[in-house]
Design a protein around this motif. Structure first.
Motif, PDB file in Angstrom:
ATOM      1  N   UNK A 131       0.852  -1.193   0.000  1.00  0.00           N
ATOM      2  CA  UNK A 131       0.000   0.000   0.000  1.00  0.00           C
ATOM      3  C   UNK A 131       0.886   1.241   0.000  1.00  0.00           C
ATOM      4  N   UNK A 132       0.688   2.100  -0.968  1.00  0.00           N
ATOM      5  CA  UNK A 132       1.457   3.333  -1.065  1.00  0.00           C
ATOM      6  C   UNK A 132       2.800   3.190  -1.763  1.00  0.00           C
ATOM      7  N   UNK A 133       3.084   2.011  -2.302  1.00  0.00           N
ATOM      8  CA  UNK A 133       4.386   1.758  -2.920  1.00  0.00           C
ATOM      9  C   UNK A 133       4.684   2.720  -4.071  1.00  0.00           C
ATOM     10  N   UNK A 134       3.732   2.934  -4.961  1.00  0.00           N
ATOM     11  CA  UNK A 134       3.997   3.789  -6.120  1.00  0.00           C
ATOM     12  C   UNK A 134       4.413   5.195  -5.688  1.00  0.00           C
ATOM     13  N   UNK A 135       3.640   5.797  -4.788  1.00  0.00           N
ATOM     14  CA  UNK A 135       3.953   7.157  -4.335  1.00  0.00           C
ATOM     15  C   UNK A 135       5.276   7.200  -3.581  1.00  0.00           C
ATOM     16  N   UNK A 136       5.495   6.225  -2.703  1.00  0.00           N
ATOM     17  CA  UNK A 136       6.736   6.165  -1.930  1.00  0.00           C
ATOM     18  C   UNK A 136       7.945   6.039  -2.854  1.00  0.00           C
ATOM     19  N   UNK A 137       7.866   5.150  -3.820  1.00  0.00           N
ATOM     20  CA  UNK A 137       9.002   4.928  -4.721  1.00  0.00           C
ATOM     21  C   UNK A 137       9.197   6.093  -5.690  1.00  0.00           C
ATOM     22  N   UNK A 138       8.114   6.698  -6.127  1.00  0.00           N
ATOM     23  CA  UNK A 138       8.240   7.873  -7.001  1.00  0.00           C
ATOM     24  C   UNK A 138       8.963   8.998  -6.262  1.00  0.00           C
ATOM     25  N   UNK A 139       8.696   9.147  -4.971  1.00  0.00           N
ATOM     26  CA  UNK A 139       9.377  10.177  -4.177  1.00  0.00           C
ATOM     27  C   UNK A 139      10.847   9.826  -3.952  1.00  0.00           C
ATOM     28  N   UNK A 140      11.150   8.542  -3.767  1.00  0.00           N
ATOM     29  CA  UNK A 140      12.534   8.115  -3.526  1.00  0.00           C
ATOM     30  C   UNK A 140      13.390   8.076  -4.789  1.00  0.00           C
ATOM     31  N   UNK A 141      12.759   7.888  -5.942  1.00  0.00           N
ATOM     32  CA  UNK A 141      13.489   7.723  -7.197  1.00  0.00           C
ATOM     33  C   UNK A 141      12.954   8.687  -8.266  1.00  0.00           C
ATOM     34  N   UNK A 142      13.015  10.010  -7.999  1.00  0.00           N
ATOM     35  CA  UNK A 142      12.435  10.969  -8.945  1.00  0.00           C
ATOM     36  C   UNK A 142      13.180  11.027 -10.280  1.00  0.00           C
ATOM     37  N   UNK A 143      14.425  10.588 -10.320  1.00  0.00           N
ATOM     38  CA  UNK A 143      15.202  10.658 -11.553  1.00  0.00           C
ATOM     39  C   UNK A 143      15.261   9.331 -12.294  1.00  0.00           C
ATOM     40  N   UNK A 144      14.475   8.343 -11.895  1.00  0.00           N
ATOM     41  CA  UNK A 144      14.468   7.041 -12.567  1.00  0.00           C
ATOM     42  C   UNK A 144      13.252   6.932 -13.483  1.00  0.00           C
ATOM     43  N   UNK A 145      13.445   6.190 -14.557  1.00  0.00           N
ATOM     44  CA  UNK A 145      12.329   5.851 -15.449  1.00  0.00           C
ATOM     45  C   UNK A 145      11.690   4.536 -15.022  1.00  0.00           C
ATOM     46  N   UNK A 146      12.540   3.607 -14.529  1.00  0.00           N
ATOM     47  CA  UNK A 146      12.095   2.267 -14.145  1.00  0.00           C
ATOM     48  C   UNK A 146      12.739   1.902 -12.816  1.00  0.00           C
ATOM     49  N   UNK A 147      11.953   1.308 -11.929  1.00  0.00           N
ATOM     50  CA  UNK A 147      12.451   0.772 -10.667  1.00  0.00           C
ATOM     51  C   UNK A 147      12.179  -0.728 -10.657  1.00  0.00           C
ATOM     52  N   UNK A 148      13.243  -1.524 -10.499  1.00  0.00           N
ATOM     53  CA  UNK A 148      13.105  -2.966 -10.342  1.00  0.00           C
ATOM     54  C   UNK A 148      13.278  -3.256  -8.857  1.00  0.00           C
ATOM     55  N   UNK A 149      12.333  -3.984  -8.269  1.00  0.00           N
ATOM     56  CA  UNK A 149      12.394  -4.272  -6.847  1.00  0.00           C
ATOM     57  C   UNK A 149      12.013  -5.717  -6.578  1.00  0.00           C
ATOM     58  N   UNK A 150      12.319  -6.185  -5.376  1.00  0.00           N
ATOM     59  CA  UNK A 150      12.013  -7.556  -4.977  1.00  0.00           C
ATOM     60  C   UNK A 150      11.285  -7.581  -3.652  1.00  0.00           C
ATOM     61  N   UNK A 151      11.543  -8.615  -2.877  1.00  0.00           N
ATOM     62  CA  UNK A 151      11.094  -8.849  -1.513  1.00  0.00           C
ATOM     63  C   UNK A 151       9.765  -9.599  -1.403  1.00  0.00           C
ATOM     64  N   UNK A 152       8.745  -9.221  -2.125  1.00  0.00           N
ATOM     65  CA  UNK A 152       7.421  -9.810  -1.914  1.00  0.00           C
ATOM     66  C   UNK A 152       7.252 -11.175  -2.564  1.00  0.00           C
ATOM     67  N   UNK A 153       8.075 -11.499  -3.550  1.00  0.00           N
ATOM     68  CA  UNK A 153       7.945 -12.713  -4.365  1.00  0.00           C
ATOM     69  C   UNK A 153       6.702 -12.644  -5.251  1.00  0.00           C
ATOM     70  N   UNK A 154       6.058 -11.520  -5.305  1.00  0.00           N
ATOM     71  CA  UNK A 154       4.822 -11.361  -6.070  1.00  0.00           C
ATOM     72  C   UNK A 154       5.086 -10.447  -7.262  1.00  0.00           C
TER      73      UNK A 154
END
Length: 177
Positions: free
Chosen positions: A93-116
């Motif tokens: 919940x809130x991942x998109x907004x949180x990651x957009x704030x943390x990575x404002x200069x990225x076009x793509x964010x690859x992440x893991x952890x959930x296995x989903x």
């Protein structure tokens, strides 16, 4: 440029090795991206010996040997595409907004952890990709990784690749996420 995205391989204890299909994709790719939870440095060594280029980060299950060789966050530009990689242990919940704030200069964010597996675009255009896990599917119907291509500075042909069959030596039982 052909990419392979993976995360949460957990080799061992979830499997003795990656699935043969994933190894074939690794060998055909220009760049392999791993978003953490390798568990053993031997998989990093194997990927580096078989892949043209590896971009990886450590995850919450990775010990000192992996943390000595990998960053927590990787940032790279590939053919004009600005990519970031992180394990990202936060809530869905809130991942998109949180990651957009943390990575404002990225076009793509690859992440893991959930296995989903996850493929969304945040307000502002950041694309978030989680390739799932090739060895521990949790509540998913298949073990997964992703293939993608970069064409003219854009991410194209993103494909979730999966199999019903576990990696060699995988535990056939899933554990709760």
């Amino acid at each position: 440029m052909k990419l392979v995205l993976m995360a949460d391989t957990h080799v061992p204890p979830r499997a003795r090795d990656l699935p043969p299909l994933l190894w074939a994709d690794v060998e055909a790719a220009d760049v392999v991206i791993h978003a953490g939870d390798w568990v053993d440095v031997r998989l990093l060594d194997a990927l580096e010996s078989r892949a043209k280029r590896v971009i990886g980060v450590y995850g919450n299950n990775d010990g000192p040997a992996l943390r000595a060789r990998l960053p927590e966050i990787a940032r790279v530009e590939l053919e004009g595409l600005r990519l970031a990689v992180i394990h990202e242990t936060g809530q869905a919940k809130g991942r998109e907004a949180r990651c957009a704030a943390l990575f404002p200069d990225a076009d793509v964010l690859v992440f893991g952890h959930s296995h989903i597996p996850w493929d969304t675009t945040a307000d502002g255009g950041l694309r978030l990709l989680n390739p799932g896990s090739p060895t521990d599917r949790r509540r998913q119907p298949r073990h997964t990784h992703m293939r993608a291509e970069i064409t003219d500075g854009r991410l194209t042909a993103v494909e979730l690749v999966g199999s019903q069959q576990a990696a060699p030596g995988a535990d056939p039982h899933t554990h709760p996420g």
